[in-house]
Motif scaffolding. Structure first.
Motif, PDB file in Angstrom:
ATOM      1  N   PRO A 176       2.283  10.221   6.811  1.00  8.99           N
ATOM      2  CA  PRO A 176       0.772  10.744   6.773  1.00  8.99           C
ATOM      3  C   PRO A 176      -0.101  10.446   5.587  1.00  8.99           C
ATOM      4  CG  PRO A 176       2.265  12.376   7.442  1.00  8.99           C
ATOM      5  CD  PRO A 176       3.051  11.333   6.637  1.00  8.99           C
ATOM      6  N   VAL A 177       0.455  10.194   4.664  1.00  9.90           N
ATOM      7  CA  VAL A 177      -0.241   9.763   3.439  1.00  9.90           C
ATOM      8  C   VAL A 177      -0.577   8.249   3.377  1.00  9.90           C
ATOM      9  CG1 VAL A 177      -0.197   9.873   0.873  1.00  9.90           C
ATOM     10  CG2 VAL A 177       0.591  11.851   1.952  1.00  9.90           C
ATOM     11  N   MET A 178       0.468   7.581   3.879  1.00  9.54           N
ATOM     12  CA  MET A 178       0.348   6.212   3.956  1.00  9.54           C
ATOM     13  C   MET A 178      -0.818   5.579   4.990  1.00  9.54           C
ATOM     14  SD  MET A 178       1.481   3.536   2.415  1.00  9.54           S
ATOM     15  CE  MET A 178       1.047   1.841   2.493  1.00  9.54           C
ATOM     16  N   ALA A 179      -0.961   6.792   6.015  1.00  7.56           N
ATOM     17  CA  ALA A 179      -1.804   6.501   7.169  1.00  7.56           C
ATOM     18  C   ALA A 179      -3.309   6.504   6.308  1.00  7.56           C
ATOM     19  CB  ALA A 179      -1.758   7.500   8.190  1.00  7.56           C
ATOM     20  N   GLY A 180      -3.550   7.426   5.543  1.00  6.79           N
ATOM     21  CA  GLY A 180      -4.722   7.828   4.853  1.00  6.79           C
ATOM     22  C   GLY A 180      -5.017   6.485   3.738  1.00  6.79           C
ATOM     23  N   GLN A 181      -3.864   5.860   3.206  1.00 17.44           N
ATOM     24  CA  GLN A 181      -4.094   4.954   2.531  1.00 17.44           C
ATOM     25  C   GLN A 181      -4.593   3.497   3.219  1.00 17.44           C
ATOM     26  OE1 GLN A 181      -3.534   3.737  -1.230  1.00 17.44           O
ATOM     27  NE2 GLN A 181      -4.815   2.344  -0.251  1.00 17.44           N
ATOM     28  N   LEU A 182      -4.103   3.695   4.405  1.00 22.59           N
ATOM     29  CA  LEU A 182      -4.702   2.365   5.329  1.00 22.59           C
ATOM     30  C   LEU A 182      -5.916   2.698   5.545  1.00 22.59           C
ATOM     31  CD1 LEU A 182      -1.531   1.513   7.467  1.00 22.59           C
ATOM     32  CD2 LEU A 182      -2.385   0.672   5.167  1.00 22.59           C
ATOM     33  N   ASP A 183      -6.288   3.848   6.026  1.00 17.24           N
ATOM     34  CA  ASP A 183      -7.847   4.283   6.130  1.00 17.24           C
ATOM     35  C   ASP A 183      -8.752   3.843   5.050  1.00 17.24           C
ATOM     36  OD1 ASP A 183      -8.330   5.130   8.848  1.00 17.24           O
ATOM     37  OD2 ASP A 183      -7.578   7.038   8.217  1.00 17.24           O
ATOM     38  N   ARG A 184      -8.310   3.949   3.925  1.00 16.07           N
ATOM     39  CA  ARG A 184      -8.943   3.559   2.594  1.00 16.07           C
ATOM     40  C   ARG A 184      -9.448   1.916   2.653  1.00 16.07           C
ATOM     41  NH1 ARG A 184     -11.722   4.875  -1.846  1.00 16.07           N
ATOM     42  NH2 ARG A 184     -11.197   3.348  -3.736  1.00 16.07           N
ATOM     43  N   ILE A 186      -9.350   0.161   5.271  1.00 19.57           N
ATOM     44  CA  ILE A 186     -10.208  -0.395   6.293  1.00 19.57           C
ATOM     45  C   ILE A 186     -11.738   0.029   5.699  1.00 19.57           C
ATOM     46  CG2 ILE A 186     -11.188   0.211   8.469  1.00 19.57           C
ATOM     47  CD1 ILE A 186      -7.932   0.900   9.151  1.00 19.57           C
ATOM     48  N   SER A 187     -12.033   1.099   5.090  1.00 14.46           N
ATOM     49  CA  SER A 187     -13.374   1.560   4.522  1.00 14.46           C
ATOM     50  C   SER A 187     -13.715   0.419   3.464  1.00 14.46           C
ATOM     51  CB  SER A 187     -13.195   2.945   4.096  1.00 14.46           C
ATOM     52  OG  SER A 187     -14.398   3.229   3.643  1.00 14.46           O
ATOM     53  N   LEU A 188     -12.953   0.283   2.567  1.00 10.47           N
ATOM     54  CA  LEU A 188     -13.365  -0.562   1.456  1.00 10.47           C
ATOM     55  C   LEU A 188     -13.417  -1.954   1.893  1.00 10.47           C
ATOM     56  CD1 LEU A 188     -10.890   0.560  -1.397  1.00 10.47           C
ATOM     57  CD2 LEU A 188     -13.164   0.973  -1.051  1.00 10.47           C
ATOM     58  N   SER A 189     -12.919  -2.545   3.068  1.00  8.34           N
ATOM     59  CA  SER A 189     -12.949  -3.855   3.483  1.00  8.34           C
ATOM     60  C   SER A 189     -14.410  -3.907   3.869  1.00  8.34           C
ATOM     61  CB  SER A 189     -11.998  -4.178   4.478  1.00  8.34           C
ATOM     62  OG  SER A 189     -12.338  -3.427   5.614  1.00  8.34           O
ATOM     63  N   ARG A 190     -15.185  -3.050   4.167  1.00  2.99           N
ATOM     64  CA  ARG A 190     -16.670  -3.125   4.917  1.00  2.99           C
ATOM     65  C   ARG A 190     -17.557  -3.246   3.741  1.00  2.99           C
ATOM     66  NH1 ARG A 190     -16.055  -2.265  10.066  1.00  2.99           N
ATOM     67  NH2 ARG A 190     -14.260  -0.748  10.859  1.00  2.99           N
ATOM     68  N   LEU A 191     -17.295  -3.047   2.391  1.00  2.00           N
ATOM     69  CA  LEU A 191     -17.943  -3.493   1.384  1.00  2.00           C
ATOM     70  C   LEU A 191     -18.631  -4.744   1.245  1.00  2.00           C
ATOM     71  CD1 LEU A 191     -16.512  -1.074  -1.492  1.00  2.00           C
ATOM     72  CD2 LEU A 191     -18.474  -0.637  -0.039  1.00  2.00           C
ATOM     73  N   ALA A 257     -10.351  -8.541  12.498  1.00  2.00           N
ATOM     74  CA  ALA A 257      -8.727  -8.890  13.034  1.00  2.00           C
ATOM     75  C   ALA A 257      -7.797  -8.179  11.911  1.00  2.00           C
ATOM     76  CB  ALA A 257      -8.344 -10.228  13.022  1.00  2.00           C
ATOM     77  N   MET A 258      -8.109  -8.064  10.696  1.00  2.00           N
ATOM     78  CA  MET A 258      -7.308  -7.304   9.506  1.00  2.00           C
ATOM     79  C   MET A 258      -7.532  -5.980   9.931  1.00  2.00           C
ATOM     80  SD  MET A 258      -7.571  -5.433   6.635  1.00  2.00           S
ATOM     81  CE  MET A 258      -9.330  -5.800   6.328  1.00  2.00           C
ATOM     82  N   LEU A 262      -4.476  -3.073  10.731  1.00  2.00           N
ATOM     83  CA  LEU A 262      -4.247  -1.782   9.794  1.00  2.00           C
ATOM     84  C   LEU A 262      -4.456  -0.793  10.533  1.00  2.00           C
ATOM     85  CD1 LEU A 262      -6.136  -2.578   6.512  1.00  2.00           C
ATOM     86  CD2 LEU A 262      -3.846  -2.733   7.054  1.00  2.00           C
ATOM     87  N   SER A 263      -5.466  -0.486  11.474  1.00  2.00           N
ATOM     88  CA  SER A 263      -5.731   0.619  12.550  1.00  2.00           C
ATOM     89  C   SER A 263      -4.429   1.022  13.319  1.00  2.00           C
ATOM     90  CB  SER A 263      -6.824   0.391  13.285  1.00  2.00           C
ATOM     91  OG  SER A 263      -7.922   0.401  12.580  1.00  2.00           O
ATOM     92  N   ALA A 264      -3.751  -0.096  13.721  1.00  2.00           N
ATOM     93  CA  ALA A 264      -2.641   0.144  14.679  1.00  2.00           C
ATOM     94  C   ALA A 264      -1.481   0.581  13.754  1.00  2.00           C
ATOM     95  CB  ALA A 264      -2.197  -1.420  15.403  1.00  2.00           C
ATOM     96  N   LEU A 265      -1.176   0.044  12.514  1.00  2.00           N
ATOM     97  CA  LEU A 265      -0.157   0.474  11.918  1.00  2.00           C
ATOM     98  C   LEU A 265      -0.483   1.791  11.411  1.00  2.00           C
ATOM     99  CD1 LEU A 265       2.483  -0.199  10.277  1.00  2.00           C
ATOM    100  CD2 LEU A 265       0.699  -1.375   8.300  1.00  2.00           C
ATOM    101  N   ARG A 266      -1.739   2.213  11.042  1.00  2.00           N
ATOM    102  CA  ARG A 266      -2.057   3.468  10.667  1.00  2.00           C
ATOM    103  C   ARG A 266      -1.699   4.609  11.669  1.00  2.00           C
ATOM    104  NH1 ARG A 266      -7.977   4.428  11.589  1.00  2.00           N
ATOM    105  NH2 ARG A 266      -7.199   3.962  13.551  1.00  2.00           N
TER     106      ARG A 266
END
Length: 291
Positions: A176-184, A186-191, A257-258, A262-266
């Motif tokens: 679950p913590v790794m899922a949160g890391q992947l969410d981060r 995804i979020s940072l990739s939009r900067l 695509a990236m 990440l969303s699928a892995l999360r």
């Protein structure tokens, strides 16, 4: 000016600026005693040391180029992790922050860990807990690493990251913590100034990952090994790392695509939380800080 004359030349620069050694040392993120040893020729300054001192002095680009050329007479330097441990890992993070402040372009390739600038607090703690730090040292080092992440929001900086798929599956933290890391990620990739790419295991490749490295502008590469951190400054060697980074850039998933990957892995990790997470004590390892 040759490398052996650097210390005296740096002292002359500081005295001409009218700044006290204590103030310059603080700006260069080093002890006053270390600056004194450099200025008096008892310690040979590395490229990073010279750059931080020059930044603290606020000298011109021309002077900086001249002094760094002398410092680069030795093209590769190694600093053992045990020395950073003695210095304090939180101080090491402050030194890296100073380097990040002076650069405009960062390119980071990581086949082992989530890059430090992209780590969540939980992931940072999991990585640094392997270093057998005291509770106080751990708190200070985690805070120093998280403080460095402000560079992500500086529009004057361009930050490019490439990680390999195994990095995203390596469970240093519970699913679950790794899922949160992947969410981060995804979020940072939009900067707008941040580019995060993933090299998947199924993508055809014409290169092999090797080890992690960080390129700052086109002037210096930092490489982490098990026992030491290497700083590479010879333009010919730096070009080798730039070439490797660009080859993996073209083979990696980017943008939507990236993020879909990440969303699928999360979602996989979130499904795993029902199965439980075995107790695990990470083994101590003084190296591989992943910046």
């Amino acid at each position: 000016m040759n490398r052996s004359e650097l210390g005296a030349a740096l002292r002359a620069l500081r005295q001409a600026s009218g700044q006290e050694a204590k103030a310059v040392a603080r700006g260069a993120v080093m002890s006053t005693s270390k600056l004194s040893k450099i200025e008096n020729g008892r310690t040979a300054p590395g490229v990073v040391d010279v750059e931080r001192i020059l930044t603290a002095l606020g000298v011109s680009e021309e002077v900086t180029a001249e002094y760094l050329a002398a410092a680069r007479a030795e093209a590769t330097e190694a600093v053992a992790w045990r020395l950073y441990r003695r210095l304090g890992y939180h101080r090491k993070q402050q030194q890296i922050k100073a380097l990040d402040h002076s650069m405009t372009l960062l390119r980071l390739f990581q086949p082992s860990l989530i890059p430090g600038l992209l780590q969540t607090p939980e992931y940072v703690r999991a990585v640094l807990s392997r270093k057998e730090l005291s509770d106080d040292q751990l708190v200070r080092t985690v805070a120093a690493r998280l403080d460095r992440q402000s560079v992500l929001y500086d529009p004057a900086k361009t930050l490019r990251f490439i990680v390999t798929e195994p990095v995203l599956r390596w469970l240093l933290v519970p699913p679950p913590v790794m899922a949160g890391q992947l969410d981060r990620l995804i979020s940072l990739s939009r900067l707008p100034n941040v580019d995060i790419r993933v090299v998947t295991l199924t993508a055809p490749q014409d290169d092999v990952p090797g080890h992690s490295f960080v390129i700052r502008d086109d002037r210096m590469v930092t490489v982490e090994t098990l026992h030491a951190e290497l700083s590479v400054t010879d333009p010919r060697d730096v070009a080798l790392y730039v070439g490797k980074f660009e080859r993996f850039t073209s083979a990696a998933l980017a943008a939507d695509a990236m993020r879909d990957f990440l969303s699928a892995l999360r979602d996989e990790f979130l499904r795993e939380q029902e199965t439980g997470w075995p107790a695990h004590t990470p083994s101590p390892n003084p190296g591989h800080d992943s910046e």
